[in-house]
Design an enzyme around this catalytic site. Structure first.
Site, mmCIF file in Angstrom:
data_model
loop_
_atom_site.group_PDB
_atom_site.id
_atom_site.type_symbol
_atom_site.label_atom_id
_atom_site.label_comp_id
_atom_site.label_asym_id
_atom_site.label_seq_id
_atom_site.Cartn_x
_atom_site.Cartn_y
_atom_site.Cartn_z
ATOM 1 N N PRO A 1 -44.852 -17.354 -39.176
ATOM 2 C CA PRO A 1 -43.946 -16.199 -38.922
ATOM 3 C C PRO A 1 -42.684 -16.360 -38.630
ATOM 4 C CG PRO A 1 -45.935 -16.155 -37.301
ATOM 5 C CD PRO A 1 -45.725 -17.532 -38.101
ATOM 6 N N GLU A 2 -41.609 -15.542 -38.988
ATOM 7 C CA GLU A 2 -40.280 -15.639 -38.822
ATOM 8 C C GLU A 2 -39.631 -14.690 -37.902
ATOM 9 O OE1 GLU A 2 -37.917 -17.038 -42.327
ATOM 10 O OE2 GLU A 2 -39.771 -17.743 -43.228
#
Ligand SMILES: [Zn+2]
Length: 283
Positions: free
Chosen positions: A2-3
């Site tokens: 996840p960013e």
């Protein structure tokens, strides 16, 4: 992994559903999930039981809930999820930490199939937990200084994509949004940072903010079922990706087939026409 948009989506969910509530019980179901807690699961549980959670904050891909002066710090790793739901629902085998609340309302479950994520309690970490103090602000934080970013970026003397992934330079950007921002800014991923002029750096920063903001608006990108908000729902920015994961498909701007290059054991996607190869790239 996840960013920023995916982690910020989770943070907003915690702010909405968890902030202002008091923990009644904490149960660590898998010790690996608290491996960064110096004295282990018992310390983690006792440090949080009875505490009120005051704010939900984020830096880069880390988020934390403050409890008085202390922080409950979380990193989702590859597959971590923070899920809010009715306490009576069945307990999935991937739940690693289970929080219940005094008000007997929805509980919070840290679920993590691959167990790369973790949580820990950081004493006096409410403002900024010490273990993440080295991580640079992200482009949306007030503390982010565009002038300093430009100077430090050029001084890195590396390829521009490698620099964007460096969380000590700018945080929150991973493989997906680096490729998308570089495409929007029409810069090749191997462009040596010292050759970027002021205009190109401004264009790049604008592109980074645009792409992160657009992804955040739709709840992030979901390449598998693991990136979900606190209600278990996926974002749908994957429909808006221009180059990432689109090898051989037409560039949305010029129609040229998207190219995939090997990059740091992963991939870099770019348009050969919109993002010309630099003469002396830093691969
Ligand atoms: Zn193109």
């Amino acid at each position: 992994m996840p960013e920023l948009p995916e982690v910020e989506t989770v943070r907003r969910g915690l702010e909405h559903h968890i902030v202002g509530r008091t923990i009644s019980a904490v149960c660590v179901l898998h010790p690996r999930a608290v491996r960064r807690q110096p004295a282990g699961p018992a310390e983690f549980e006792s440090a949080l039981t009875g505490r009120s959670l005051d704010t939900a904050r984020r830096r880069g891909k880390y988020l934390w809930l403050s409890a008085g002066e202390d922080a409950l710090l979380a990193h989702l790793g590859m597959s971590g999820q923070l899920l809010v739901g009715e306490p009576g629902r069945p307990l999935s085998p991937h739940v690693r930490i289970w929080f219940t609340f005094k008000d007997e309302g929805p509980d919070l479950r840290f679920t993590d199939q691959r167990t790369f994520g973790h949580m820990c309690v950081v004493r006096d970490g409410a403002e900024l937990p010490a273990p993440i103090a080295h991580i640079a602000p992200d482009p949306f934080e007030g503390a982010f200084d565009p002038g300093a970013f430009a100077r430090r970026l050029r001084a890195r003397r590396t390829g521009v994509k490698r620099a964007l992934l460096d969380q000590s330079l700018v945080s929150g950007i991973g493989n997906i949004y680096a490729d998308e921002a570089l495409w929007r800014a029409r810069l090749h991923w191997a462009r040596p940072t010292e050759t970027l002029n002021g205009l190109e750096v401004s264009r790049l920063l604008a592109a980074v903010r645009d792409v992160l903001g657009a992804a955040l608006a739709v709840g992030g990108t979901s390449f598998d079922d693991l990136y979900v908000n606190v209600n278990g729902e996926s974002g749908y920015f994957d429909r808006s990706l221009a180059v990432y994961g689109r090898e051989g498909l037409g560039c949305p701007r010029c129609g040229t087939p998207v190219r995939r290059d090997p990059f740091m054991n992963r991939s870099a996607y770019s348009c050969p026409r919109c993002q010309p190869r630099p003469r002396r790239g830093r691969w």
